[in-house]
Design a protein around this motif. Sequence first.
Motif, PDB file in Angstrom:
ATOM      1  N   ARG A   4       0.740  -1.186   0.066  1.00 38.37           N
ATOM      2  CA  ARG A   4      -0.105   0.089  -0.060  1.00 38.37           C
ATOM      3  C   ARG A   4       0.895   1.176   0.088  1.00 38.37           C
ATOM      4  NH1 ARG A   4      -4.928  -1.587   4.151  1.00 38.37           N
ATOM      5  NH2 ARG A   4      -5.992  -3.084   2.555  1.00 38.37           N
ATOM      6  N   SER A   5       2.050   1.125  -0.063  1.00 36.37           N
ATOM      7  CA  SER A   5       3.108   2.215  -0.197  1.00 36.37           C
ATOM      8  C   SER A   5       3.164   2.773  -1.657  1.00 36.37           C
ATOM      9  CB  SER A   5       4.474   1.911   0.443  1.00 36.37           C
ATOM     10  OG  SER A   5       4.114   1.359   1.581  1.00 36.37           O
ATOM     11  N   LEU A   6       2.845   4.092  -1.813  1.00 33.33           N
ATOM     12  CA  LEU A   6       3.042   4.841  -3.133  1.00 33.33           C
ATOM     13  C   LEU A   6       4.543   5.058  -3.370  1.00 33.33           C
ATOM     14  CD1 LEU A   6       0.116   7.353  -3.269  1.00 33.33           C
ATOM     15  CD2 LEU A   6       0.128   5.306  -4.510  1.00 33.33           C
ATOM     16  N   PHE A 632      -7.558   9.170  -1.619  1.00 31.74           N
ATOM     17  CA  PHE A 632      -7.583   7.667  -0.970  1.00 31.74           C
ATOM     18  C   PHE A 632      -9.053   7.083  -0.572  1.00 31.74           C
ATOM     19  CE2 PHE A 632      -3.149   8.334  -1.345  1.00 31.74           C
ATOM     20  CZ  PHE A 632      -2.595   6.975  -1.157  1.00 31.74           C
ATOM     21  N   PRO A 640      -4.491   7.135   3.586  1.00 35.62           N
ATOM     22  CA  PRO A 640      -3.076   6.797   3.389  1.00 35.62           C
ATOM     23  C   PRO A 640      -2.278   6.916   4.282  1.00 35.62           C
ATOM     24  CG  PRO A 640      -3.539   9.447   3.118  1.00 35.62           C
ATOM     25  CD  PRO A 640      -4.839   8.754   3.392  1.00 35.62           C
ATOM     26  N   THR A 643       3.979   7.450   4.838  1.00 37.96           N
ATOM     27  CA  THR A 643       4.798   7.623   3.686  1.00 37.96           C
ATOM     28  C   THR A 643       4.115   7.876   2.471  1.00 37.96           C
ATOM     29  OG1 THR A 643       6.132   5.908   4.450  1.00 37.96           O
ATOM     30  CG2 THR A 643       6.418   6.252   2.172  1.00 37.96           C
ATOM     31  N   GLU A 644       2.701   7.508   2.233  1.00 34.86           N
ATOM     32  CA  GLU A 644       1.981   7.821   0.882  1.00 34.86           C
ATOM     33  C   GLU A 644       1.699   9.179   1.146  1.00 34.86           C
ATOM     34  OE1 GLU A 644      -0.039   3.502   0.413  1.00 34.86           O
ATOM     35  OE2 GLU A 644      -1.022   4.954   1.716  1.00 34.86           O
ATOM     36  N   GLN A 647       4.742  11.601   0.103  1.00 30.00           N
ATOM     37  CA  GLN A 647       4.828  11.317  -1.477  1.00 30.00           C
ATOM     38  C   GLN A 647       4.106  12.218  -2.124  1.00 30.00           C
ATOM     39  OE1 GLN A 647       7.748  10.391  -2.543  1.00 30.00           O
ATOM     40  NE2 GLN A 647       8.760   9.573  -0.581  1.00 30.00           N
ATOM     41  N   CYS A 648       2.740  11.963  -1.931  1.00 25.92           N
ATOM     42  CA  CYS A 648       1.795  12.539  -2.569  1.00 25.92           C
ATOM     43  C   CYS A 648       1.659  14.093  -2.510  1.00 25.92           C
ATOM     44  CB  CYS A 648       0.305  12.031  -2.136  1.00 25.92           C
ATOM     45  SG  CYS A 648       0.200  10.061  -2.543  1.00 25.92           S
ATOM     46  N   SER A 671      -3.144   1.196  -9.419  1.00 29.63           N
ATOM     47  CA  SER A 671      -2.283   0.342  -8.448  1.00 29.63           C
ATOM     48  C   SER A 671      -2.875  -0.838  -8.440  1.00 29.63           C
ATOM     49  CB  SER A 671      -2.488   1.057  -7.102  1.00 29.63           C
ATOM     50  OG  SER A 671      -3.752   0.873  -6.702  1.00 29.63           O
TER      51      SER A 671
END
Length: 678
Positions: A4-6, A632, A640, A643-644, A647-648, A671
Amino acid sequence: MPSRSLQNHKCLRHWLFVAYCVLASAHLSAYPQTPLKNPEVLWRERVEPLLDKACLKCHAGVRQQGGLDLRSLETILRGGGRGSAIVPGQPSASRIVQYVSPKSDNPMPPDSKKRLNTDEIALLKEWIASLPAPKTKLVPGMPTSSTWLAEYMESYRGALPKQGAPPANLEPSAAIDWMLQADWKRDKIVPARVCDDATFVRRLYLDMVGRIPSREERKQFISNPAPNKRRSLLTTLLESNEYPRRMRELFDTVLMGRPSEQNARDRAEKGWNRFLEDSFRVNRPWNETVKSILLARSLETQNRGADWFLAEKENRHQAMAEAVAPIAFGVQIQCAQCHNHPLVWEIEQRHYWGLVTTFNRSKNVATEKGLGVGESAVGGFINFANLKKESQPAVMVFLNGKSVPEHIPSANEKEVDSPDLYTVPPAKEGQKPQFPAVPKFSRREAFAEAVTHDNPRLARAFVNRMWAYLMGRGIVQPVDQIDSRHRPSHPELLDWLTADFEKSGYDIKRLIQSIVLSRAYQLDSALTSKTPPRPDTFARSIEKPLSAEQILHSLIVATENRVEDAALAPIERNFVTTFPDVMPENYNPSLQQALFYSNSPILNGLLKSAPNNLTSKLMLQKSAEVQIKEAFLTVLGRQPDATELQQCKLLLSTQSSEKGIRNLIWALLTSAEFQVNH
């Protein structure tokens, strides 16, 4: 479950390829072997593959040197010209052991590179020793009588360890869990946890109506405090208008295969799609639906469109036979056209041509009410030749042991067609009939009776198919090869479900309820240990790639766009071409699919800002964090992680408002998490 990590925003357009690889590799993971408990398991998991590798080239199917067929215990016991190849319980007295021994005067197999090593010979001996001794002595080297063989196979099956039947007072879903839990306990398997409400509601919407739930539907279900809300949601979806549409999408392909563009239009215009949807909408018993398909008579309103199943084959009687076999018997029979099936000993050439004979009096006919499938009262007698070029007449004899007697005219006997032989006679020459001809003795009708009543194979095939659709794989896998070569992972469970389905009157919704309300269906897909249970244990949810229709409908819901029905058909055709697989045995994402997501004008159109769609709603939000969380929740149904989110935010800070939001939504839609029912 997929990660689940972008990825970093620079790699967003490549994430799909990574996700596909992760998803594909999940199906290739190594699983521990099931502990061997009885000779049947020992045969299935160890001995049969060994013989397949070393012996079946010369002792199976078409080529049976010495008359010996090594494809099953029954054929091994039947043996060749010198009787049984084994003596149950006595490895040293068994000819097969003597021949594979390196001390043999004529060691087998002839190819020295394929000869069995010490461990493999020991395995063969172990299997023979595990077989129960026969009540009546078997004399080595002497032909085996059919009476002895039948008696031994009955005693053998009776001696196998039995799971036992679940308590009679259990609901069907509880009975399913009772049997699976008995197997888990026996094999020391710890099943996964029951999934949370967010996972369940997404899973059920995809399975029942072919799309993800909307954000509001998800919220309403999760916030519902009722203890029986999962059962209530299932009932609601089964009664919705989307359920029959989803079942039509599924079974149109299962029964007929993916259509060409012209065939897709024909199926809609000729009433086939409507027939399927109506059958699932009113929960028509499955055996009645199959009977209507086989009879192909559109006189009754409820059967209008059923005849297209045969009509689309355009008088190709072998194509009709090959399409019917998986429905009626749960097997593929194409390999028995020129000879008995090379691997499955019970499927014979006569069964293939018996099915062809069933349909070879049938012919498409243009009537006043459209194209139909008529049937002649005479003719249609054919012979087939085996590999020895021996000719024999094809008669209606079927895999379930039933046959239909029919007088075959002699060479000097001439048949005369007459209106007296029909309940609906053919039209006179030069006239257009109102309905297709129906003879008083109809081969199709006789066949339909033989397979839709007292035919457990029909029920077993449907039960296994529906289990595979809901659970990610069949109890027998591949689902349309329920034969001696492909044994069920849980035989008692499949037997119980088959009997229950028959007893219920082939009630499809009841079968679905039984499976969906079981704990097994509701297990999480997340791993609970470093050594995951094998997929065929059903000890955790198996990830299922979405079909073309599921992807399309889910994309529309996730992007909150409105697409009119008239505009949906050509879009759906585009998706079907790109994502043709339905319930694939092995999922292999293609470059074509990845390129579709990267360059598709359809997807780009859904991502463009439009009144009240997701892109426009997110653009109204002032905070990047709110935009990300809303995206999300709407697309993936969750928040999210840290980390997601980081990054987003970086992605949105480096691009213009609409472009950044569209790329964010695109990354979520492409995804693995979105593309899979988990």
